[in-house]
Design a protein around this motif. Structure first.
Motif, PDB file in Angstrom:
ATOM      1  N   ALA A  55     -65.013  82.776  37.745  1.00 34.70           N
ATOM      2  CA  ALA A  55     -66.408  82.332  37.912  1.00 34.70           C
ATOM      3  C   ALA A  55     -67.382  83.387  37.409  1.00 34.70           C
ATOM      4  N   THR A  56     -67.074  84.652  37.613  1.00 39.70           N
ATOM      5  CA  THR A  56     -67.944  85.721  37.126  1.00 39.70           C
ATOM      6  C   THR A  56     -67.974  85.716  35.601  1.00 39.70           C
ATOM      7  N   CYS A  57     -66.831  85.509  34.961  1.00 40.30           N
ATOM      8  CA  CYS A  57     -66.784  85.452  33.490  1.00 40.30           C
ATOM      9  C   CYS A  57     -67.597  84.269  32.967  1.00 40.30           C
ATOM     10  N   LEU A  58     -67.484  83.125  33.624  1.00 42.34           N
ATOM     11  CA  LEU A  58     -68.251  81.958  33.200  1.00 42.34           C
ATOM     12  C   LEU A  58     -69.754  82.186  33.375  1.00 42.34           C
ATOM     13  N   LEU A  59     -70.143  82.783  34.491  1.00 39.70           N
ATOM     14  CA  LEU A  59     -71.557  83.073  34.727  1.00 39.70           C
ATOM     15  C   LEU A  59     -72.108  84.039  33.689  1.00 39.70           C
ATOM     16  N   LEU A  60     -71.376  85.112  33.406  1.00 38.00           N
ATOM     17  CA  LEU A  60     -71.824  86.073  32.395  1.00 38.00           C
ATOM     18  C   LEU A  60     -71.879  85.442  31.006  1.00 38.00           C
ATOM     19  N   SER A  61     -70.951  84.546  30.716  1.00 37.57           N
ATOM     20  CA  SER A  61     -70.952  83.861  29.427  1.00 37.57           C
ATOM     21  C   SER A  61     -72.192  82.993  29.270  1.00 37.57           C
ATOM     22  N   VAL A  62     -72.555  82.270  30.313  1.00 34.57           N
ATOM     23  CA  VAL A  62     -73.749  81.426  30.259  1.00 34.57           C
ATOM     24  C   VAL A  62     -75.002  82.283  30.113  1.00 34.57           C
ATOM     25  N   VAL A  63     -75.094  83.357  30.875  1.00 32.69           N
ATOM     26  CA  VAL A  63     -76.271  84.234  30.808  1.00 32.69           C
ATOM     27  C   VAL A  63     -76.391  84.864  29.422  1.00 32.69           C
TER      28      VAL A  63
END
Length: 78
Positions: A55-63
């Protein structure tokens, strides 16, 4: 723009990117929820530990995608 001017701008941009990464590196420990989101996978056994921050990787990818999109829209590239 001649070659030296383009090289100068490229070095300036890379320097700013490296500075921003250093600032994030310094401020990351003060963000307690980063790396501990509900979608992060953590498996702990008696003699091993596996952790994948999905989830952290997905959040950073979106940001980061939004940041690049905003920069490109201001830069004027299609």
């Amino acid at each position: 723009m001649n070659g030296y001017t383009a090289l100068g701008w490229m070095l300036l941009v890379f320097g700013l990117i490296i500075s921003a990464m250093g600032l994030i590196w310094l401020l990351a420990p003060s963000i307690p929820w980063l790396g501990r989101l509900p979608g992060d996978i953590r498996i702990e056994g008696e003699h091993f530990r596996f952790y994948f921050p999905l989830a952290t990787c997905l959040l950073l990818s979106v940001v980061l995608t939004l940041v690049v999109w905003v920069i490109r829209s201001f830069w004027g590239n299609p």
